[in-house]
Each structure stands twice: as structure tokens, then as C-alpha cells.
Design a protein around this motif. Structure first.
Motif, PDB file in Angstrom:
ATOM      1  N   LEU A 138      20.865   2.023  45.900  1.00  0.00           N
ATOM      2  CA  LEU A 138      19.939   2.079  44.571  1.00  0.00           C
ATOM      3  C   LEU A 138      18.369   2.661  44.300  1.00  0.00           C
ATOM      4  O   LEU A 138      18.114   3.419  43.362  1.00  0.00           O
ATOM      5  N   ASP A 139      17.421   1.999  45.284  1.00  0.00           N
ATOM      6  CA  ASP A 139      16.422   2.687  45.231  1.00  0.00           C
ATOM      7  C   ASP A 139      15.962   3.607  45.379  1.00  0.00           C
ATOM      8  O   ASP A 139      15.299   4.045  44.917  1.00  0.00           O
ATOM      9  N   ALA A 171      10.716  -9.043  45.351  1.00  0.00           N
ATOM     10  CA  ALA A 171      11.388  -9.199  45.052  1.00  0.00           C
ATOM     11  C   ALA A 171      12.933  -9.847  46.001  1.00  0.00           C
ATOM     12  O   ALA A 171      13.545 -10.543  46.328  1.00  0.00           O
ATOM     13  N   ALA A 172      13.405  -8.578  46.140  1.00  0.00           N
ATOM     14  CA  ALA A 172      15.198  -8.846  47.724  1.00  0.00           C
ATOM     15  C   ALA A 172      14.020  -9.047  48.934  1.00  0.00           C
ATOM     16  O   ALA A 172      15.003 -10.605  49.534  1.00  0.00           O
ATOM     17  N   ARG A 173      12.849  -8.903  49.157  1.00  0.00           N
ATOM     18  CA  ARG A 173      12.209  -9.566  50.453  1.00  0.00           C
ATOM     19  C   ARG A 173      12.305 -10.720  50.047  1.00  0.00           C
ATOM     20  O   ARG A 173      12.601 -11.641  51.032  1.00  0.00           O
ATOM     21  N   VAL A 174      11.719 -11.440  48.701  1.00  0.00           N
ATOM     22  CA  VAL A 174      11.611 -13.104  49.048  1.00  0.00           C
ATOM     23  C   VAL A 174      12.412 -13.862  48.844  1.00  0.00           C
ATOM     24  O   VAL A 174      12.484 -14.809  49.621  1.00  0.00           O
ATOM     25  N   GLY A 175      13.632 -13.391  47.940  1.00  0.00           N
ATOM     26  CA  GLY A 175      15.127 -13.976  47.856  1.00  0.00           C
ATOM     27  C   GLY A 175      15.357 -13.508  48.521  1.00  0.00           C
ATOM     28  O   GLY A 175      16.751 -14.327  48.583  1.00  0.00           O
ATOM     29  N   LEU A 195      16.028  -5.603  39.434  1.00  0.00           N
ATOM     30  CA  LEU A 195      15.041  -5.066  38.495  1.00  0.00           C
ATOM     31  C   LEU A 195      15.118  -3.361  39.004  1.00  0.00           C
ATOM     32  O   LEU A 195      15.006  -2.801  38.167  1.00  0.00           O
ATOM     33  N   THR A 196      16.174  -3.268  39.735  1.00  0.00           N
ATOM     34  CA  THR A 196      16.137  -1.679  40.204  1.00  0.00           C
ATOM     35  C   THR A 196      16.975  -1.427  39.395  1.00  0.00           C
ATOM     36  O   THR A 196      16.808  -0.203  38.527  1.00  0.00           O
ATOM     37  N   MET A 197      17.722  -2.301  38.815  1.00  0.00           N
ATOM     38  CA  MET A 197      19.076  -1.021  37.553  1.00  0.00           C
ATOM     39  C   MET A 197      18.632  -1.425  36.505  1.00  0.00           C
ATOM     40  O   MET A 197      18.562  -0.186  35.747  1.00  0.00           O
ATOM     41  N   LEU A 198      17.547  -2.283  36.556  1.00  0.00           N
ATOM     42  CA  LEU A 198      16.846  -2.390  35.052  1.00  0.00           C
ATOM     43  C   LEU A 198      15.830  -0.390  34.907  1.00  0.00           C
ATOM     44  O   LEU A 198      15.599  -0.433  34.248  1.00  0.00           O
ATOM     45  N   ARG A 199      15.098  -0.389  36.134  1.00  0.00           N
ATOM     46  CA  ARG A 199      14.503   0.310  36.093  1.00  0.00           C
ATOM     47  C   ARG A 199      15.150   1.773  36.251  1.00  0.00           C
ATOM     48  O   ARG A 199      14.412   2.894  35.050  1.00  0.00           O
ATOM     49  N   GLY A 200      16.626   1.441  35.880  1.00  0.00           N
ATOM     50  CA  GLY A 200      17.388   2.562  36.411  1.00  0.00           C
ATOM     51  C   GLY A 200      17.713   3.071  34.640  1.00  0.00           C
ATOM     52  O   GLY A 200      17.641   4.103  34.747  1.00  0.00           O
ATOM     53  N   VAL A 201      17.672   1.957  33.934  1.00  0.00           N
ATOM     54  CA  VAL A 201      17.878   2.282  32.434  1.00  0.00           C
ATOM     55  C   VAL A 201      16.302   2.379  31.712  1.00  0.00           C
ATOM     56  O   VAL A 201      16.877   3.616  30.541  1.00  0.00           O
ATOM     57  N   PHE A 202      15.618   1.960  32.307  1.00  0.00           N
ATOM     58  CA  PHE A 202      14.027   2.825  31.959  1.00  0.00           C
ATOM     59  C   PHE A 202      14.550   4.550  32.007  1.00  0.00           C
ATOM     60  O   PHE A 202      13.444   5.293  30.997  1.00  0.00           O
ATOM     61  N   PHE A 203      14.542   5.144  33.205  1.00  0.00           N
ATOM     62  CA  PHE A 203      14.435   6.378  33.241  1.00  0.00           C
ATOM     63  C   PHE A 203      15.451   6.739  32.858  1.00  0.00           C
ATOM     64  O   PHE A 203      15.305   8.321  32.431  1.00  0.00           O
ATOM     65  N   ALA A 204      16.569   6.140  32.502  1.00  0.00           N
ATOM     66  CA  ALA A 204      17.867   6.978  31.534  1.00  0.00           C
ATOM     67  C   ALA A 204      17.167   7.149  29.875  1.00  0.00           C
ATOM     68  O   ALA A 204      17.422   8.162  29.549  1.00  0.00           O
ATOM     69  N   ASP A 212       9.541  -0.545  39.914  1.00  0.00           N
ATOM     70  CA  ASP A 212      10.347  -0.059  41.727  1.00  0.00           C
ATOM     71  C   ASP A 212       8.784  -1.042  42.889  1.00  0.00           C
ATOM     72  O   ASP A 212       9.127  -1.087  43.817  1.00  0.00           O
ATOM     73  N   LEU A 213       7.838  -1.319  42.119  1.00  0.00           N
ATOM     74  CA  LEU A 213       7.048  -1.949  43.464  1.00  0.00           C
ATOM     75  C   LEU A 213       7.127  -3.259  43.735  1.00  0.00           C
ATOM     76  O   LEU A 213       6.782  -3.793  44.524  1.00  0.00           O
ATOM     77  N   VAL A 214       7.166  -4.031  42.098  1.00  0.00           N
ATOM     78  CA  VAL A 214       8.389  -4.880  42.555  1.00  0.00           C
ATOM     79  C   VAL A 214       9.126  -5.656  43.212  1.00  0.00           C
ATOM     80  O   VAL A 214       9.514  -6.697  44.145  1.00  0.00           O
ATOM     81  N   ASP A 215      10.420  -4.740  42.241  1.00  0.00           N
ATOM     82  CA  ASP A 215      11.963  -5.031  43.369  1.00  0.00           C
ATOM     83  C   ASP A 215      12.175  -5.111  44.531  1.00  0.00           C
ATOM     84  O   ASP A 215      12.768  -6.002  44.935  1.00  0.00           O
ATOM     85  N   GLY A 216      11.769  -4.906  45.375  1.00  0.00           N
ATOM     86  CA  GLY A 216      11.775  -4.352  46.960  1.00  0.00           C
ATOM     87  C   GLY A 216      11.105  -5.401  47.055  1.00  0.00           C
ATOM     88  O   GLY A 216      11.644  -6.872  47.747  1.00  0.00           O
TER      89      GLY A 216
END
Length: 184
Positions: free
Chosen positions: A165-166, A151-155, A106-115, A145-149
Motif C-alpha cells: 500500500l505504501d 505507527a506500524a513499527r511501534v504497534g 493511516l496509509t488508507m487515509l492517505r489514499g483518500v486524501f490523494f484521491a 506518510d511520515l507517520v504511518d510506518g
């Protein structure tokens, strides 16, 4: 004599564990590199497809500029990510994880959207509904950004890579948003 044999036994076990960890990390690093290549290919193809779609709504020159600027920002992110693949381990551990995990994805996807948002820099403001694209892309990235952290903690996939990255993408997003606000 027994104490010396016991010490040698523990030293041998320690060396075996070190070798197993090294082999595991080599395999995991190769897996991460493969997944990195897949991410790069998907990001480049989706950027090229988006540039083609934008050229239908905007001038070809502006679409080319959008693709070029987006590509430069993506290239920076690709290098940043590749150089930090060896930090894709849980905090306090040394074993590499062979996957990015949902949070990092999700963080990497966020980077694509920022680009893609950055692609609108140095271009005239679009006259069509495309003028709303930077706001929609940036807002989507902020929601991610609100969801990626979480998702990382739950997983159970909170990693040093994800933290780096964040932080990097938070700074990039802020830079892009302020620059675009000044430009428009």
C-alpha cells in the motif's frame, strides 16, 4: 518401531497445526473483508459529503467532476486493497492479522486524501479559498506518510500489505502532484 511412531506423531502434530493456521486465516480474512467494507462505506460517504460541501463553494458541475474523479481514484484503491487482503501478515510469517492496524489505517487515509487531491484535476482553478485545498490535502497526506510506518513499527504491525500500500500510494501521490502542477 519407536522411531516410526515418533515420526507419525510429528506428522499428525504438523497436520493439526496446518489446519489450525488455515482456520485462523479464514477467520482473519473474513474480519479483514468486513473492515474493508467499513472503510469503503466511510470513504464513499465522506467523498459524497465533501462533494456536497464543494458544490456550495464552487459550481455544481465542478463539484460533480471533483466527486467523479475522486471516486475513480478511490475505486482503484479499493480494488488494490481488496486483492491484497491475504498479505496482511507480518513479514516472514503466514498467520493473517485480523485488523489493518494503525499504520495501514493511516496509509488508507492517505489514499483518500490523494484521491481528493486528484479530484481537482481537469477542473478550472477555484477562485475562493478552495484553491488551497489540493495543497492542504497533499501536505496532510505527506505528513501521514511520515507517520504511518512509525505507527506500524511501534504497534508491531508491519505487514506485506502495508508495504504494498505504501509503495502504491507513494507512486499515486507523485503522479497526482505532478499532474495537478502541470494542470494548474
Amino acid at each position: 518401531m519407536v522411531k516410526r511412531e515418533r515420526t507419525t506423531h510429528f506428522q499428525n502434530r504438523y497436520m493439526e497445526n496446518q489446519q489450525l493456521t488455515a482456520r485462523h486465516n479464514q477467520f482473519a480474512h473474513q474480519q479483514l473483508q468486513n473492515k474493508w467494507v467499513i472503510f469503503v462505506v466511510l470513504a464513499v460517504l465522506s467523498t459524497l459529503g465533501s462533494a456536497a460541501a464543494i458544490s456550495a463553494l464552487w459550481s455544481t458541475e465542478n463539484a460533480f467532476r471533483w466527486g467523479l474523479i475522486s471516486g475513480i481514484v478511490l475505486f482503484y484503491q479499493f480494488i488494490f486493497l481488496h486483492r491484497r487482503l491475504t498479505t496482511n501478515h507480518r513479514l516472514g510469517e503466514v498467520d493473517l492479522l485480523p485488523t489493518f492496524g494503525m499504520g495501514n489505517a493511516l496509509t488508507m487515509l492517505r489514499g483518500v486524501f490523494f484521491a481528493w487531491t486528484a479530484g481537482f484535476l481537469f477542473s478550472p482553478r477555484p477562485d475562493t479559498f478552495l484553491a488551497w485545498a489540493p495543497a492542504v490535502l497533499y501536505t496532510t497526506a505527506i505528513i501521514l506518510d511520515l507517520v504511518d510506518g512509525y505507527a506500524a513499527r511501534v504497534g508491531n504491525h508491519t505487514t506485506e500489505l502495508g508495504t504494498a500500500l505504501d509503495t502504491e500510494l507513494d507512486a499515486l501521490g507523485l503522479l497526482v502532484a505532478i499532474s495537478l502542477a502541470v494542470w494548474y
